[in-house]
Design an enzyme around this catalytic site. Structure first.
Site, PDB file in Angstrom:
ATOM      1  N   GLU A   1      13.992  16.879 -11.268  1.00  0.00           N
ATOM      2  CA  GLU A   1      14.723  18.121 -11.575  1.00  0.00           C
ATOM      3  C   GLU A   1      15.138  18.214 -13.039  1.00  0.00           C
ATOM      4  O   GLU A   1      16.159  18.804 -13.367  1.00  0.00           O
ATOM      5  CB  GLU A   1      15.944  18.266 -10.661  1.00  0.00           C
ATOM      6  CG  GLU A   1      15.599  18.439  -9.196  1.00  0.00           C
ATOM      7  CD  GLU A   1      16.809  18.713  -8.320  1.00  0.00           C
ATOM      8  OE1 GLU A   1      17.920  18.274  -8.682  1.00  0.00           O
ATOM      9  OE2 GLU A   1      16.649  19.362  -7.273  1.00  0.00           O
TER      10      GLU A   1
ATOM     11  N   GLU B   1      11.785  19.638  -1.907  1.00  0.00           N
ATOM     12  CA  GLU B   1      13.112  19.616  -1.295  1.00  0.00           C
ATOM     13  C   GLU B   1      13.421  20.967  -0.660  1.00  0.00           C
ATOM     14  O   GLU B   1      13.828  21.906  -1.345  1.00  0.00           O
ATOM     15  CB  GLU B   1      14.212  19.271  -2.311  1.00  0.00           C
ATOM     16  CG  GLU B   1      14.195  17.834  -2.799  1.00  0.00           C
ATOM     17  CD  GLU B   1      15.415  17.491  -3.637  1.00  0.00           C
ATOM     18  OE1 GLU B   1      16.426  18.243  -3.590  1.00  0.00           O
ATOM     19  OE2 GLU B   1      15.373  16.466  -4.338  1.00  0.00           O
TER      20      GLU B   1
END
Length: 819
Positions: free
Chosen positions: A177, A246
């Site tokens: 991320e 995710e």
């Protein structure tokens, strides 16, 4: 010659078992075949090795192809070049357990994890290296990151666990991320991500590398999406498949917060819409959330429970209907694998957020009918047939004719979990306690620590995160005629401690903790100082270190100052700044150093006059392990804040005294419309976490077990009790022409509490008969079919229950069975 023959033989055998993992713009390919892949995150340190086979097996039975996990750097390298892969940190054993179940693995090495894990997974010694800056072109950081990443890859290679070696791991991840924060690092951030890609590629793992939330991921890295919805995600390269690393099945919980829930219908909707729009890899974060044992919870303020409202609950139970409804979806998607990965794609827009997507091959076609409208159902006409698509749902038709699945129509039971008393104890609600105080004399009266500096330091620097606790101590002398002594005085502390306890001359003058997300606050209490020497002792406590954000490593923790004595006399105010005084520091508490939590501890405990509501106090009790094999929890209602151990195993921080606010919860949750973390909350006005998981492997099945508590704030241990968690009742509310299976998780169904076929109202536990109902006795029919059995299948049809006249509306069966 012999060694050469052996090497050639070995290479031939290895290549025979090797799996070729690659990709094109449509999908991950395994041995040349495009695949629909459904994966679920299970983090090995958030459960125990004894739990792993059952969790992974349930994942497989739930229709998963793969298990995904992070690797947690600070757990494995707590001290530089000293490694720990024992117990629940046995990464290789976990990966082999995945392999034993015939599933694939996705290894997210990072080594930055985030994951609501303490400090995002970075070890504190890394922060305290000279000139260190995380996640940028900082040579010291890159050297350490490369060292750890290489070590993990070499460990995995040694055990032949990459698919290219015949192992289960089909994907590896570097960084995590970073695109969400990269802008804060400027050009150095761009250079760093290129370095990450080159470093990862140089490790030659033989499977693709992924980078999540990294739109500029350099080739050959595959950029992927994280979020509640990823159907609109577009990869940065036409040769990169649409992947979702995710899919957040719920949300994490923080001390002082409520329980977040993401509805089953919405999770299913997000997955179906992702596959409707070309996705072929979906990973649930989390599939099993588990428990933040010991000091692993991040934050600040992440709870010990990491349940995440996942398909498997914190203890490993099936979270129904989420688990079952997603299993049905997985089965349908797998049945369409070839069509979804090889078919030509066309779309029809019906307007008002309704659409059809058709995947067509020479063998046949598969269809998705989507309705993104939050309010209105959609009626669409397709190939001469009419279909009703409920609001905010997707219907899947594997043959483009017959509806096999709709995300809003749940045909799986709802399981209502209950806590049962410990039947191994004669009086399960009463434990016999002994106690002892935390020895703080050196800190409170002498101000004696391990090191002394003339400034206030961040807690991370001094404690090296070896403990939640750090003492800041200083002395101040007042002469008899000092003008300060004649005034009204207070101690003022500018604090970034998550929790602060203040003492003056051995007396506890008060405590304060951060609230509402504000971790910088001012503590001020009136104090009476004496002439001569005064000792000020401040105990700073952290509750999980920051794990997310640009430069999160520099977020302060501890007593950052200034610390002042304030003197007031009428309108006159005098401030005496103590920040540059000589401060003495001591990491940790005496009881932790002497390991009072160990079962074999020889320290003296008293069973006389056990005190309640006393700060800084140790409590100990013995108990029998609950009978059976249901998961065990300990109810810590009545306690304040502290840490708990069972047989020397740290089960995590507790804080049942932290009550969530009264407002913001709703008895009903509308699945329609985009989900966010504040949408469907429960547990208003209750302790954020009351029950704490005690894995069965921590317990002695025979003989006594020991519970030790360290209570910081003061509480009443007499309310503490051990319980088991199990299915108490199961419910279903299913439209006709479906089959519903009721199961009490290996226990017999004992009674039918409610049953009605027609248009019943309400939810599980509050069902009511509607305005139309079958004349047949539905309760009697289900009693005969289900009671006494561990599971029963019911054909919801008019043939079985009769045909009530519901004015053309679809008929439903509502049932609640007691386990």
């Amino acid at each position: 010659m012999v060694s050469l023959r052996f090497l050639l033989c070995f290479l031939l055998v290895s290549s025979a078992y090797a799996t070729i993992v690659s990709h094109d713009g449509r999908a991950i390919t395994i041995d040349g075949h495009r695949r629909v892949l459904l994966s679920g995150s299970i983090h090995y340190p958030r459960s125990t090795p004894e739990m792993w086979p059952d969790l992974i097996r349930k994942g497989k039975e739930g229709g998963l192809d793969a298990i995904e996990t992070y690797v947690f750097w600070n757990a494995h390298e707590p001290t530089r070049r000293q490694y720990d892969f024992s117990g629940k940190l046995d990464l290789i054993r976990f990966l082999k357990t995945i392999q034993d179940e015939g599933l694939y693995g996705v290894l997210r090495i990072g080594p930055y994890a985030c994951a609501e894990w303490n400090y995002g997974g970075f070890p504190m010694w890394l922060h305290n290296m000279p000139g260190m800056v995380f996640r940028t072109t900082n040579k010291a950081f890159m050297d350490e990151m490369q060292n750890f990443t290489t070590m993990i890859v070499d460990m995995v290679k040694k055990e032949n666990l990459f698919a290219s070696q015949g192992g289960p791991i089909i994907l590896a991840q570097i960084e995590n991320e970073y695109g969400n924060v990269m802008g804060s690092y400027g050009e150095s951030g761009k250079a760093y991500i290129k370095w990450c890609a080159n470093m990862a590629q140089s490790l030659d793992v033989g499977v693709p590398w992924i980078m999540c939330q990294q739109n500029d991921a350099p080739q050959p890295m595959l950029n992927t999406c994280n979020g509640f919805y990823c159907d609109n995600f577009v990869p940065n390269n036409p040769n990169t498949p649409k992947m979702w690393t995710e899919n957040w099945t719920g949300w994490f919980k923080q001390w002082g917060g409520k329980n977040p829930h993401r509805t089953t219908e919405d999770v299913a909707f997000s997955v179906a819409r992702f596959f409707q729009r070309g996705g072929t890899f979906n990973n649930y974060y989390m599939y099993h959330g588990g428990t933040n044992f010991d000091r692993t919870a991040g934050g600040p303020y992440i709870t010990t429970s990491y349940d995440y409202d996942a398909p498997l609950d914190e203890y490993g139970n099936l979270n129904q209907p989420k688990y079952g409804h997603l299993k049905q979806l997985h089965d349908v998607l797998h049945s369409m694998e070839k069509t979804l990965t090889y078919g030509n794609i066309s779309t029809i827009d019906f307007g008002n957020s309704a659409s059809a997507t058709i995947y067509k091959t020479e063998e046949g076609s598969s269809c998705f009918f989507g309705n993104g409208n939050e309010i209105s159902d959609a009626t669409i006409s397709f190939q001469g047939e009419s279909y009703v698509i409920p609001a905010w749902s997707v219907t899947i038709l594997p043959d483009c004719k017959n509806e096999a699945y709709n995300t809003a129509k749940i045909t799986t039971q709802t399981s209502m979990m209950v806590k049962k008393p410990n039947e191994a104890e004669d009086i399960p609600s009463t434990l016999k306690w002994s106690w002892r105080p935390e020895n703080m004399e050196n800190f409170l009266l002498k101000g004696k620590g391990e090191s002394t500096y003339r400034q206030l330091f961040d807690q991370k620097v001094v404690s090296n995160d070896q403990s939640d606790y750090l003492w800041y101590m200083t002395t101040i002398k007042f002469k008899k005629r000092d003008l300060f002594l004649g005034k009204s005085m207070s101690l003022r502390v500018n604090s970034t401690a998550h929790v602060l306890h203040a003492f003056v001359n051995g007396q506890h003058i008060g405590n304060q903790h951060a609230e509402n997300g504000n971790f910088h606050y001012v503590f001020e209490k009136d104090v009476k100082f004496k002439s001569g020497r005064n000792v000020i002792s401040l105990l700073s406590i952290t509750v999980g270190l920051a794990n997310y954000g640009a430069f999160f490593e520099s977020k302060p923790a501890g007593i950052t100052g200034p610390v002042s004595i304030i003197g007031r006399n009428g309108d006159e105010t005098i401030v005496k700044d103590l920040s540059a005084h000589k401060w003495s520091y001591k990491t940790g508490l005496n009881g932790f150093e002497h390991q009072l939590f160990r079962t074999e501890s020889m320290s003296k405990w008293s069973a006389e006059s056990v005190p309640f509501n006393r700060t800084m106090t140790w409590y100990k009790a013995t108990f029998k392990a609950p009978l059976g094999n249901n998961p065990v929890v300990v109810d810590l209602l009545g306690l304040g804040k502290g840490t708990a151990w069972v047989n020397g195993n740290n089960i995590g921080r507790y804080w049942p005294a932290f009550i969530s606010s009264e407002n913001g919860c709703s008895p009903k949750c509308n699945y329609r419309g985009a989900y966010h973390a504040e949408k469907c909350l429960t547990n208003c006005g209750e302790p954020t976490q009351r029950w704490y998981h005690v894995p069965r492997s921590f317990l002695n099945a025979e003989g006594d077990n020991t519970l030790v508590l360290f209570e910081e704030m003061g509480g009443n241990p007499t309310l503490v009790s051990f319980q088991t968690t199990r299915v108490g009742s199961v419910c279903a509310n299913v439209y006709e022409k479906n089959i519903i299976e009721l199961s009490c998780d290996r226990k017999p169904i004992s009674a039918i509490k409610f049953a009605s076929f027609g248009n019943p109202d309400g939810n599980c536990g509050t069902f009511e008969r509607g305005t139309c109902e079958s004349s047949n006795n539905t309760v009697d029919i289900l009693t005969q079919e289900c009671v006494g059995k561990e599971k029963c299948s019911i054909d919801v049809s008019t043939e079985k229950f009769g045909a009530p006249d519901c004015n053309g509306a679809a008929r439903r069966l509502a049932v609640e069975a007691i386990c």
